[in-house]
Design a protein around this motif. Structure first.
Motif, PDB file in Angstrom:
ATOM      1  N   SER A 193       0.860  -1.195  -0.115  1.00 49.05           N
ATOM      2  CA  SER A 193      -0.062   0.008   0.075  1.00 49.05           C
ATOM      3  C   SER A 193       0.830   1.369  -0.079  1.00 49.05           C
ATOM      4  CB  SER A 193      -0.852   0.039   1.083  1.00 49.05           C
ATOM      5  OG  SER A 193      -1.676  -1.123   1.358  1.00 49.05           O
ATOM      6  N   ARG A 194       1.287   1.567  -1.263  1.00 52.08           N
ATOM      7  CA  ARG A 194       2.104   2.746  -1.525  1.00 52.08           C
ATOM      8  C   ARG A 194       1.706   3.785  -2.427  1.00 52.08           C
ATOM      9  NH1 ARG A 194       8.166   0.298  -1.321  1.00 52.08           N
ATOM     10  NH2 ARG A 194       8.275  -0.723   0.835  1.00 52.08           N
ATOM     11  N   VAL A 195       2.405   4.811  -2.173  1.00 53.17           N
ATOM     12  CA  VAL A 195       1.998   5.877  -3.362  1.00 53.17           C
ATOM     13  C   VAL A 195       3.454   6.664  -3.695  1.00 53.17           C
ATOM     14  CG1 VAL A 195      -0.141   6.756  -2.423  1.00 53.17           C
ATOM     15  CG2 VAL A 195       1.779   7.729  -1.358  1.00 53.17           C
ATOM     16  N   PRO A 196       3.659   7.211  -4.569  1.00 53.81           N
ATOM     17  CA  PRO A 196       5.002   7.660  -5.030  1.00 53.81           C
ATOM     18  C   PRO A 196       5.433   8.624  -3.929  1.00 53.81           C
ATOM     19  CG  PRO A 196       3.421   8.121  -7.076  1.00 53.81           C
ATOM     20  CD  PRO A 196       2.550   7.550  -5.778  1.00 53.81           C
ATOM     21  N   GLU A 197       6.795   8.658  -3.987  1.00 59.77           N
ATOM     22  CA  GLU A 197       7.619   9.346  -2.856  1.00 59.77           C
ATOM     23  C   GLU A 197       7.570  10.743  -3.077  1.00 59.77           C
ATOM     24  OE1 GLU A 197      11.989   8.080  -2.925  1.00 59.77           O
ATOM     25  OE2 GLU A 197      11.263   5.955  -2.594  1.00 59.77           O
ATOM     26  N   SER A 198       6.855  11.481  -4.253  1.00 60.28           N
ATOM     27  CA  SER A 198       6.754  12.794  -4.128  1.00 60.28           C
ATOM     28  C   SER A 198       5.521  13.151  -3.431  1.00 60.28           C
ATOM     29  CB  SER A 198       6.716  13.076  -5.695  1.00 60.28           C
ATOM     30  OG  SER A 198       5.500  12.637  -6.272  1.00 60.28           O
ATOM     31  N   CYS A 199       4.725  12.215  -2.778  1.00 59.98           N
ATOM     32  CA  CYS A 199       3.718  12.416  -1.864  1.00 59.98           C
ATOM     33  C   CYS A 199       4.155  12.555  -0.708  1.00 59.98           C
ATOM     34  CB  CYS A 199       2.923  11.468  -1.966  1.00 59.98           C
ATOM     35  SG  CYS A 199       1.735  11.127  -3.685  1.00 59.98           S
ATOM     36  N   CYS A 200       5.418  12.445  -0.181  1.00 60.03           N
ATOM     37  CA  CYS A 200       5.848  12.329   1.260  1.00 60.03           C
ATOM     38  C   CYS A 200       6.228  14.036   1.564  1.00 60.03           C
ATOM     39  CB  CYS A 200       7.150  11.785   1.305  1.00 60.03           C
ATOM     40  SG  CYS A 200       6.982   9.886   0.944  1.00 60.03           S
ATOM     41  N   LYS A 201       5.845  14.247   2.784  1.00 54.44           N
ATOM     42  CA  LYS A 201       6.159  15.469   3.194  1.00 54.44           C
ATOM     43  C   LYS A 201       7.678  15.681   3.413  1.00 54.44           C
ATOM     44  CE  LYS A 201       1.789  15.920   5.859  1.00 54.44           C
ATOM     45  NZ  LYS A 201       1.053  15.906   7.113  1.00 54.44           N
ATOM     46  N   GLU A 202       8.473  16.805   3.356  1.00 53.25           N
ATOM     47  CA  GLU A 202       9.890  17.038   3.266  1.00 53.25           C
ATOM     48  C   GLU A 202      10.297  16.824   4.505  1.00 53.25           C
ATOM     49  OE1 GLU A 202      10.645  20.983   2.037  1.00 53.25           O
ATOM     50  OE2 GLU A 202       9.937  20.482  -0.172  1.00 53.25           O
ATOM     51  N   MET A 203       9.484  16.826   5.794  1.00 55.36           N
ATOM     52  CA  MET A 203      10.042  16.739   7.164  1.00 55.36           C
ATOM     53  C   MET A 203      10.537  15.509   7.123  1.00 55.36           C
ATOM     54  SD  MET A 203       6.835  17.299   9.437  1.00 55.36           S
ATOM     55  CE  MET A 203       6.403  18.904   8.718  1.00 55.36           C
ATOM     56  N   TYR A 204       9.895  14.263   6.547  1.00 56.36           N
ATOM     57  CA  TYR A 204      10.118  12.872   6.875  1.00 56.36           C
ATOM     58  C   TYR A 204      10.982  12.447   5.841  1.00 56.36           C
ATOM     59  CZ  TYR A 204       6.183  13.442   9.997  1.00 56.36           C
ATOM     60  OH  TYR A 204       5.222  13.782  10.548  1.00 56.36           O
ATOM     61  N   SER A 205      12.259  12.406   5.927  1.00 59.04           N
ATOM     62  CA  SER A 205      13.397  12.023   4.935  1.00 59.04           C
ATOM     63  C   SER A 205      13.373  10.562   4.652  1.00 59.04           C
ATOM     64  CB  SER A 205      14.823  12.653   5.413  1.00 59.04           C
ATOM     65  OG  SER A 205      14.919  11.944   6.684  1.00 59.04           O
ATOM     66  N   HIS A 206      12.803   9.676   5.710  1.00 59.18           N
ATOM     67  CA  HIS A 206      12.794   8.314   5.249  1.00 59.18           C
ATOM     68  C   HIS A 206      11.398   7.812   4.935  1.00 59.18           C
ATOM     69  CE1 HIS A 206      16.627   8.095   7.444  1.00 59.18           C
ATOM     70  NE2 HIS A 206      16.015   8.803   8.581  1.00 59.18           N
ATOM     71  N   CYS A 207      10.789   8.805   4.278  1.00 60.26           N
ATOM     72  CA  CYS A 207       9.342   8.337   3.857  1.00 60.26           C
ATOM     73  C   CYS A 207       9.575   7.544   2.715  1.00 60.26           C
ATOM     74  CB  CYS A 207       8.339   9.519   3.800  1.00 60.26           C
ATOM     75  SG  CYS A 207       6.644   9.320   3.125  1.00 60.26           S
ATOM     76  N   ARG A 208       8.715   6.509   2.371  1.00 60.85           N
ATOM     77  CA  ARG A 208       8.413   5.894   1.198  1.00 60.85           C
ATOM     78  C   ARG A 208       7.370   5.697   0.333  1.00 60.85           C
ATOM     79  NH1 ARG A 208      12.936   7.200   1.680  1.00 60.85           N
ATOM     80  NH2 ARG A 208      14.851   6.381   1.612  1.00 60.85           N
ATOM     81  N   GLY A 209       6.471   6.298   0.863  1.00 56.99           N
ATOM     82  CA  GLY A 209       5.255   6.339   0.310  1.00 56.99           C
ATOM     83  C   GLY A 209       4.431   5.346   1.133  1.00 56.99           C
TER      84      GLY A 209
END
Length: 244
Positions: free
Chosen positions: A167-183
């Motif tokens: 259950s993922r979305v593109p990493e460009s959906c991640c907020k900048e404050m979360y550097s380890h976000c992978r969607g």
């Protein structure tokens, strides 16, 4: 005539302020087209922007002529001011019509183009301009999907680069404050959830409405300046038709 001269000089200063406001709107439209040009491929969104910049540049000498104008000014000076006011009136009305038309027409255009680009998205590391455009839009607008983030779960093209069980979305959906976000949708607090379409439409409508009302106000001021200048030109009768 005593009232026309100070009014014309006052309007000259107002023209300079209006030029700055109009230039700001024009540059905003040009930058919007530059940032999201893949979403406006079939449009001439840059046209209202350049028209606004042209009108702002013409307003500068118009303001100078208006401020220095008087009943004793030379005929060529009064005539030049009148000509510039006519040109500005034509530009302003054309720009107002374009801004109003674009704010209506671009809604359906954006929905169609954006939906196509998002559907054809094939990964953050793709070399395709469409996929890069999607990532750029989502990062700049801080959004995810066309209507909202659930659009990525419905798009069949997503399965080409994301495992169906994830259950993922593109990493460009991640907020900048979360550097380890992978969607990952299991961590919704790390993702933008609003859709990009409404955000971009709101931006476009605001800029176009701003330009529209700038042009309406400017047209009224130009008519007042034209009438004032015409009153001052009546002091001396025309001796010949060279003014034409």
């Amino acid at each position: 005539r005593l009232f026309a001269q100070p009014l014309l000089r006052f309007l000259g200063f107002i023209f300079w302020g209006t030029a700055a406001a109009l230039a700001f709107g024009g540059v905003s439209v040009i930058l919007m087209y530059k940032n999201y040009r893949y979403l406006f491929q079939e449009s001439f969104l840059f046209l209202p922007g350049w028209l606004a910049v042209a009108a702002a540049l013409i307003l500068l000498p118009t303001g100078v002529l208006a401020v220095s104008s008087s009943a004793n000014s030379p005929r060529y000076k009064q005539g030049a001011l009148m000509y510039l006011l006519v040109v500005l009136l034509c530009l302003g009305m054309s720009l107002a019509v374009l801004a109003h038309s674009y704010s209506i027409w671009m809604t359906s255009e954006l929905k169609s183009t954006m939906g196509h680009l998002f559907y054809q998205y094939n990964g953050a590391h793709s070399q395709g301009p469409g996929s890069r455009a999607v990532d750029v839009v989502q990062k700049k607008l801080q959004c995810c999907g066309v209507q909202n983030y659930t659009d990525w779960l419905k798009a069949t093209a997503v399965s080409q680069y994301l495992p169906a069980e994830d259950s993922r979305v593109p990493e460009s959906c991640c907020k900048e404050m979360y550097s380890h976000c992978r969607g990952d949708l299991d961590h919704m607090e790390q993702l933008f959830q609003e859709g990009c379409l409404k955000k971009l439409e709101d931006q476009l409508h605001f800029v176009m409405l701003y330009m529209f009302w700038c042009c309406v106000v400017l047209s009224v001021l130009e008519l007042l300046a034209g009438v004032s200048n015409g009153i001052l030109m009546r002091k001396e009768p025309f001796r010949d038709l060279r003014i034409l």
